[in-house]
Design a protein around this motif. Structure first.
Motif, PDB file in Angstrom:
ATOM      1  N   TRP A  51      -1.304   8.917  -7.710  1.00 34.22           N
ATOM      2  CA  TRP A  51      -2.257  10.025  -7.832  1.00 34.22           C
ATOM      3  C   TRP A  51      -3.452   9.822  -6.916  1.00 34.22           C
ATOM      4  CZ3 TRP A  51      -2.020  14.050 -11.719  1.00 34.22           C
ATOM      5  CH2 TRP A  51      -0.834  14.001 -12.480  1.00 34.22           C
ATOM      6  N   GLY A  52      -3.838   8.571  -6.751  1.00 30.12           N
ATOM      7  CA  GLY A  52      -5.019   8.287  -5.940  1.00 30.12           C
ATOM      8  C   GLY A  52      -5.262   6.790  -5.853  1.00 30.12           C
ATOM      9  N   PRO A  53      -6.074   6.386  -4.879  1.00 28.64           N
ATOM     10  CA  PRO A  53      -6.202   4.953  -4.603  1.00 28.64           C
ATOM     11  C   PRO A  53      -7.332   4.248  -5.341  1.00 28.64           C
ATOM     12  CG  PRO A  53      -7.320   6.185  -2.888  1.00 28.64           C
ATOM     13  CD  PRO A  53      -6.761   7.207  -3.868  1.00 28.64           C
ATOM     14  N   TYR A  54      -8.179   4.986  -6.054  1.00 31.84           N
ATOM     15  CA  TYR A  54      -9.409   4.396  -6.591  1.00 31.84           C
ATOM     16  C   TYR A  54      -9.160   3.552  -7.835  1.00 31.84           C
ATOM     17  CZ  TYR A  54     -11.329   8.096  -3.636  1.00 31.84           C
ATOM     18  OH  TYR A  54     -11.606   8.927  -2.592  1.00 31.84           O
ATOM     19  N   GLY A  73     -15.799   9.990  -1.294  1.00 31.69           N
ATOM     20  CA  GLY A  73     -14.394  10.325  -1.539  1.00 31.69           C
ATOM     21  C   GLY A  73     -14.163  10.857  -2.942  1.00 31.69           C
ATOM     22  N   ASN A 120      -0.623   7.811   0.551  1.00 37.04           N
ATOM     23  CA  ASN A 120      -0.661   9.042  -0.220  1.00 37.04           C
ATOM     24  C   ASN A 120      -0.676  10.253   0.715  1.00 37.04           C
ATOM     25  OD1 ASN A 120      -1.513  11.314  -1.761  1.00 37.04           O
ATOM     26  ND2 ASN A 120      -2.352   9.934  -3.314  1.00 37.04           N
ATOM     27  N   GLU A 121       0.417  11.025   0.641  1.00 36.71           N
ATOM     28  CA  GLU A 121       0.514  12.271   1.407  1.00 36.71           C
ATOM     29  C   GLU A 121       0.922  13.416   0.478  1.00 36.71           C
ATOM     30  OE1 GLU A 121       2.037  11.000   5.728  1.00 36.71           O
ATOM     31  OE2 GLU A 121       3.438  10.354   4.168  1.00 36.71           O
ATOM     32  N   ALA A 136      -7.984   3.202   3.683  1.00 37.63           N
ATOM     33  CA  ALA A 136      -8.211   3.574   2.283  1.00 37.63           C
ATOM     34  C   ALA A 136      -8.399   2.335   1.420  1.00 37.63           C
ATOM     35  CB  ALA A 136      -7.052   4.419   1.760  1.00 37.63           C
ATOM     36  N   GLU A 137      -7.597   1.315   1.668  1.00 36.99           N
ATOM     37  CA  GLU A 137      -7.726   0.103   0.853  1.00 36.99           C
ATOM     38  C   GLU A 137      -9.066  -0.588   1.113  1.00 36.99           C
ATOM     39  OE1 GLU A 137      -4.981  -3.222   1.346  1.00 36.99           O
ATOM     40  OE2 GLU A 137      -4.941  -3.472  -0.832  1.00 36.99           O
ATOM     41  N   VAL A 187     -11.432   1.319  -1.136  1.00 34.11           N
ATOM     42  CA  VAL A 187     -11.314   1.194  -2.595  1.00 34.11           C
ATOM     43  C   VAL A 187     -11.468  -0.259  -3.059  1.00 34.11           C
ATOM     44  CG1 VAL A 187      -9.951   3.313  -2.824  1.00 34.11           C
ATOM     45  CG2 VAL A 187      -8.761   1.104  -2.685  1.00 34.11           C
ATOM     46  N   ASN A 188     -11.135  -1.220  -2.198  1.00 31.70           N
ATOM     47  CA  ASN A 188     -11.293  -2.632  -2.596  1.00 31.70           C
ATOM     48  C   ASN A 188     -12.671  -3.192  -2.271  1.00 31.70           C
ATOM     49  OD1 ASN A 188      -8.787  -2.858  -3.672  1.00 31.70           O
ATOM     50  ND2 ASN A 188      -8.106  -4.511  -2.324  1.00 31.70           N
ATOM     51  N   ARG A 189     -13.199  -2.799  -1.115  1.00 31.52           N
ATOM     52  CA  ARG A 189     -14.537  -3.268  -0.717  1.00 31.52           C
ATOM     53  C   ARG A 189     -14.671  -4.788  -0.792  1.00 31.52           C
ATOM     54  NH1 ARG A 189     -14.820   0.577  -4.221  1.00 31.52           N
ATOM     55  NH2 ARG A 189     -15.934  -0.554  -5.854  1.00 31.52           N
ATOM     56  N   GLU A 229      -5.263  -3.556   3.869  1.00 33.56           N
ATOM     57  CA  GLU A 229      -4.055  -3.170   4.595  1.00 33.56           C
ATOM     58  C   GLU A 229      -4.310  -1.877   5.367  1.00 33.56           C
ATOM     59  OE1 GLU A 229      -0.673  -3.354   1.971  1.00 33.56           O
ATOM     60  OE2 GLU A 229       0.602  -2.237   3.365  1.00 33.56           O
ATOM     61  N   THR A 230      -5.045  -0.967   4.735  1.00 33.84           N
ATOM     62  CA  THR A 230      -5.305   0.353   5.322  1.00 33.84           C
ATOM     63  C   THR A 230      -6.800   0.665   5.203  1.00 33.84           C
ATOM     64  OG1 THR A 230      -5.021   1.465   3.200  1.00 33.84           O
ATOM     65  CG2 THR A 230      -3.033   1.164   4.534  1.00 33.84           C
ATOM     66  N   LEU A 239      -9.184   9.779   3.014  1.00 30.87           N
ATOM     67  CA  LEU A 239     -10.022   8.573   3.008  1.00 30.87           C
ATOM     68  C   LEU A 239     -10.438   8.194   4.428  1.00 30.87           C
ATOM     69  CD1 LEU A 239     -10.789   6.816   0.384  1.00 30.87           C
ATOM     70  CD2 LEU A 239      -9.011   8.519   0.072  1.00 30.87           C
ATOM     71  N   PHE A 271     -11.130  13.293  -2.520  1.00 29.54           N
ATOM     72  CA  PHE A 271     -10.253  12.738  -1.485  1.00 29.54           C
ATOM     73  C   PHE A 271      -9.280  11.748  -2.138  1.00 29.54           C
ATOM     74  CE2 PHE A 271     -13.633  13.073   2.165  1.00 29.54           C
ATOM     75  CZ  PHE A 271     -13.443  14.443   2.213  1.00 29.54           C
ATOM     76  N   ARG A 272      -7.999  12.034  -2.044  1.00 25.84           N
ATOM     77  CA  ARG A 272      -6.988  11.156  -2.628  1.00 25.84           C
ATOM     78  C   ARG A 272      -6.017  10.646  -1.580  1.00 25.84           C
ATOM     79  NH1 ARG A 272      -5.763  12.377  -8.271  1.00 25.84           N
ATOM     80  NH2 ARG A 272      -7.491  13.552  -9.167  1.00 25.84           N
ATOM     81  N   ARG A 273      -5.690  11.504  -0.621  1.00 20.09           N
ATOM     82  CA  ARG A 273      -4.719  11.161   0.410  1.00 20.09           C
ATOM     83  C   ARG A 273      -5.324  10.185   1.418  1.00 20.09           C
ATOM     84  NH1 ARG A 273      -0.958  15.565   1.950  1.00 20.09           N
ATOM     85  NH2 ARG A 273      -1.465  14.865   4.068  1.00 20.09           N
ATOM     86  N   ASP A 274      -4.467   9.409   2.061  1.00 18.59           N
ATOM     87  CA  ASP A 274      -4.958   8.459   3.054  1.00 18.59           C
ATOM     88  C   ASP A 274      -5.706   9.155   4.185  1.00 18.59           C
ATOM     89  OD1 ASP A 274      -2.989   6.856   1.516  1.00 18.59           O
ATOM     90  OD2 ASP A 274      -3.463   5.343   3.033  1.00 18.59           O
ATOM     91  N   ARG A 331      -5.268   2.932  -8.769  1.00 18.42           N
ATOM     92  CA  ARG A 331      -4.411   2.670  -7.621  1.00 18.42           C
ATOM     93  C   ARG A 331      -2.946   3.030  -7.934  1.00 18.42           C
ATOM     94  NH1 ARG A 331      -3.878  -2.297  -3.390  1.00 18.42           N
ATOM     95  NH2 ARG A 331      -6.097  -2.026  -3.234  1.00 18.42           N
ATOM     96  N   GLU A 386     -18.819   1.285  -0.326  1.00 16.76           N
ATOM     97  CA  GLU A 386     -18.937   1.884  -1.662  1.00 16.76           C
ATOM     98  C   GLU A 386     -19.388   3.338  -1.532  1.00 16.76           C
ATOM     99  OE1 GLU A 386     -20.448  -0.325  -5.146  1.00 16.76           O
ATOM    100  OE2 GLU A 386     -21.878   1.327  -5.401  1.00 16.76           O
ATOM    101  N   MET A 439     -16.515   5.409  -0.826  1.00 17.17           N
ATOM    102  CA  MET A 439     -15.778   5.653  -2.074  1.00 17.17           C
ATOM    103  C   MET A 439     -16.426   6.789  -2.861  1.00 17.17           C
ATOM    104  SD  MET A 439     -15.297   3.257  -5.489  1.00 17.17           S
ATOM    105  CE  MET A 439     -16.987   3.456  -6.103  1.00 17.17           C
ATOM    106  N   TRP A 486       0.832  -1.198   0.000  1.00 16.36           N
ATOM    107  CA  TRP A 486       0.000   0.000   0.000  1.00 16.36           C
ATOM    108  C   TRP A 486       0.870   1.252   0.000  1.00 16.36           C
ATOM    109  CZ3 TRP A 486      -4.766   0.902  -1.299  1.00 16.36           C
ATOM    110  CH2 TRP A 486      -5.290   2.175  -1.056  1.00 16.36           C
TER     111      TRP A 486
END
Lengths: 394, 394
Positions: free
Chosen positions: A298-301, B314, A68-69, B364-365, B368-370, B361-362, B325, B319-322, A295, B308, B311, A65
């Motif tokens: 730039w971003g996690p989506y 976000g 993102n900062e 944010a994950e 985005v993974n759901r 893992e996080t 999220l 929202f892109r940064r951890d 992912r 979802e 997401m 992972w």
């Protein structure tokens, strides 16, 4: 070798069997005979989904992972990514292979990917995706765009690298915000189109510039397309300026796009003005859709599911009616196929057997439910089953 | 009976075991002893997700596909739905049960549902959801809003029906666009607040009115909340007017919301201006999220998955940064809990064991993974496993 795909409903219509032979659709009906069979179980049959805008070379899929900062400006993200490619070891060949496998598992049979070209990493990105194209040619068809992500005019040597990428087999010349990043819209657009003209390539420009600024760039793109007779060979990605509130100005841009057969690619961005899909389509403009970066730094989506993308395009465009969801499906299938200039794409006898089978009663339900893809065919062969690609990722 | 949930990572932090006893979190650590165990396999532990705005009485889930050909105006959708309830036989008890089961399978342990009250269908909707509340009390906690979907002032008898709903046990008085639908903003707001005041109920108003029109309604809501001392008991759903481009005006509204502890619920709508989540939260305003209508006569979208929804919130808020999220996750957990005035909600020792275990893992994950929810606990018991609710839907 021939295969009978039994009991599927093309575009959610009446149930039929389909004969697949020599990589093509050989016929529809009952009582077809073939060497093997697959059971479609009454699911919907679609032509293969088309991922029309992504960045295979930069996904972090399968890597640890990435926290993102990154700062808020566009330049923060660009500079950070160029650095992270080395720090994290984002290998274009490995990462593109991973995303290809995920895309195919979700039913994409065609992908257009932008690939970064810059003076730090040179052509490594291009080399990686070209290697993946060869390795995965049996499960997906791809074309590529040489993309000056870090800018072209301000970084001497970039144009030459892009030229080299074209010679290596990349199909499209990419461009990036001519004013807000490149600071010289006329020169940027001229350079992009000159490369395309010289090498007989297509053009696909990232245009994020908002409102009137983007609209000016769009005018330049329309003018160059007309002047060089590049009808049908030019795509503008993102095109947020088409979400301008000046209705009449948008109308004039759309007219120019239609006249010059310039395609628009959208992600259906939730947070920005964006191209009005139904209006564009009603005016005869080709509209396709893409995951964009998935992912990455730039971003996690993103999950490379073009049915999810159809949902996002639908939500963004306030599509609620079934006939509106049909448009969203067209965008992730025929729209992308038109933009990639694919031959033999579709569900007619004689078309290439690049197909997806997905559970659902209607097209709209396929989009909102997004069931795991039961079967994905490429070149007439099953390449994914029950949501899993049959070819492994690295 | 006690249960040890082994190897989970609360809010994606360090791995621990959790002791669950008498429906509560009894402790964290290693070497805990209990009667039974569940293996969390290193997944993330979250407090139960909170669905803070939906319409359990009107989903078409499990019914044949409804082909949406409804007209473009709001009134088209309202009139069509009132008619379709009879034509299609949309039974509030059966349909709410179906959505509850789906919600729980996705990890929601708490739901706020609006329920239509009108002079055609009377209190049938309310009766249905109240019956489902009893039937599913072991797997979900719910509160309800008496919602005048067809308008209140223009349909004599509606206020009396809403009053009846409150006497039947509905917790909140609902409202709807005071100007654009009700045509008399002062009287509408006064009527809603008077009912809430008389019966000691909360308020939750649907406010779709855009820009300055919605902002005026918002001012009235803030004024009444202050006048009646209803701090912490008022929610405004949708609140598109907070997406107004007049930054200073938005700032004044936000100040009023914060001072009166008025909560905002958003769906993260892609196609409309909407509340700026981070700015609201930074100002101390409670923000929650909801699915809104899900597969109903208004539109086909929605799957009751609050991850979802996180997401979509976000994506809508860029929202892109951890750390951004993390805010989206807070919205679908603690934000909703605050709005529903839940006691003992959270992940502290002594909090109620309403929990979700999801791979990632996080934070944010997870969003985005759901991944399918590995385990969902309600009242300390497993109520869903591997994405499936253990209690059946009708």
């Amino acid at each position: 070798m021939s295969l009978i795909l039994k009991n599927v409903r093309p575009m959610a219509g009446a149930a039929t069997d389909v004969k697949i032979e020599n990589g093509k659709i050989a016929g529809f009906g009952q009582n077809l005979t073939g060497d093997t069979t697959e059971d479609g179980k009454g699911a919907i049959l679609l032509p293969g989904l088309v991922e029309a805008h992504t960045h295979l070379d930069k996904t972090l899929l399968g890597m640890p992972w990435y926290k993102n900062e990154v700062g808020p400006r566009l330049i923060d993200k660009i500079d950070n990514e160029r650095e992270m490619k080395s720090v994290l070891g984002i290998d274009s060949r490995r990462q593109s292979a991973r995303q290809i496998v995920q895309s195919v598992s979700k039913g994409s049979t065609h992908i257009r990917s932008h690939v970064d070209v810059d003076t730090v990493h040179g052509l490594k990105g291009v080399e990686g995706v070209l290697a993946s194209r060869d390795e995965y040619a049996d499960i997906v068809t791809m074309d590529f765009v040489a993309f000056p992500q870090s800018g072209m005019l301000g970084r001497p040597g970039t144009v030459e690298l892009m030229e080299e990428a074209l010679k290596m087999g990349v199909e499209c010349v990419g461009g990036i915000d001519p004013s807000s990043i490149e600071r010289d819209p006329r020169l940027h657009i001229d350079t992009v189109f000159a490369l395309a003209d010289r090498y007989g390539k297509m053009v696909d420009i990232h245009l994020h510039e908002p409102a009137e600024l983007g609209a000016f760039s769009m005018e330049l793109i329309i003018e160059r397309t007309a002047a060089l007779g590049m009808k049908g060979k030019v795509t503008v990605s993102h095109a947020f300026c088409l979400g301008l509130s000046d209705d009449a100005y948008v109308g004039r841009m759309i007219e120019g796009l239609a006249e010059n057969d310039i395609a628009i690619v959208t992600t259906g961005p939730a947070g920005r003005p964006c191209p009005p899909v139904k209006r564009l389509r009603d005016a005869g403009v080709t509209v396709a859709a893409g995951t964009d970066g998935m992912r990455d730094t730039w971003g996690p989506y993103g999950n490379a599911d073009m049915l999810e993308r159809a949902m996002l395009v639908g939500l963004r465009n306030n599509f609620r009616r079934d006939d509106e969801l049909d448009i969203a499906m067209e965008v992730v299938t025929y729209g992308g196929a038109k933009l990639m200039m694919l031959d033999g794409y579709g569900l007619k006898v004689g078309d290439k057997a690049d197909l997806v089978v997905v559970a659902g009663e209607t097209i709209a339900e396929a989009i909102v439910n997004r069931a795991p893809r039961a079967l994905v065919f490429k070149h007439g062969k099953v390449v994914a089953r029950d949501g899993a690609c049959l070819k492994a990722a690295p």
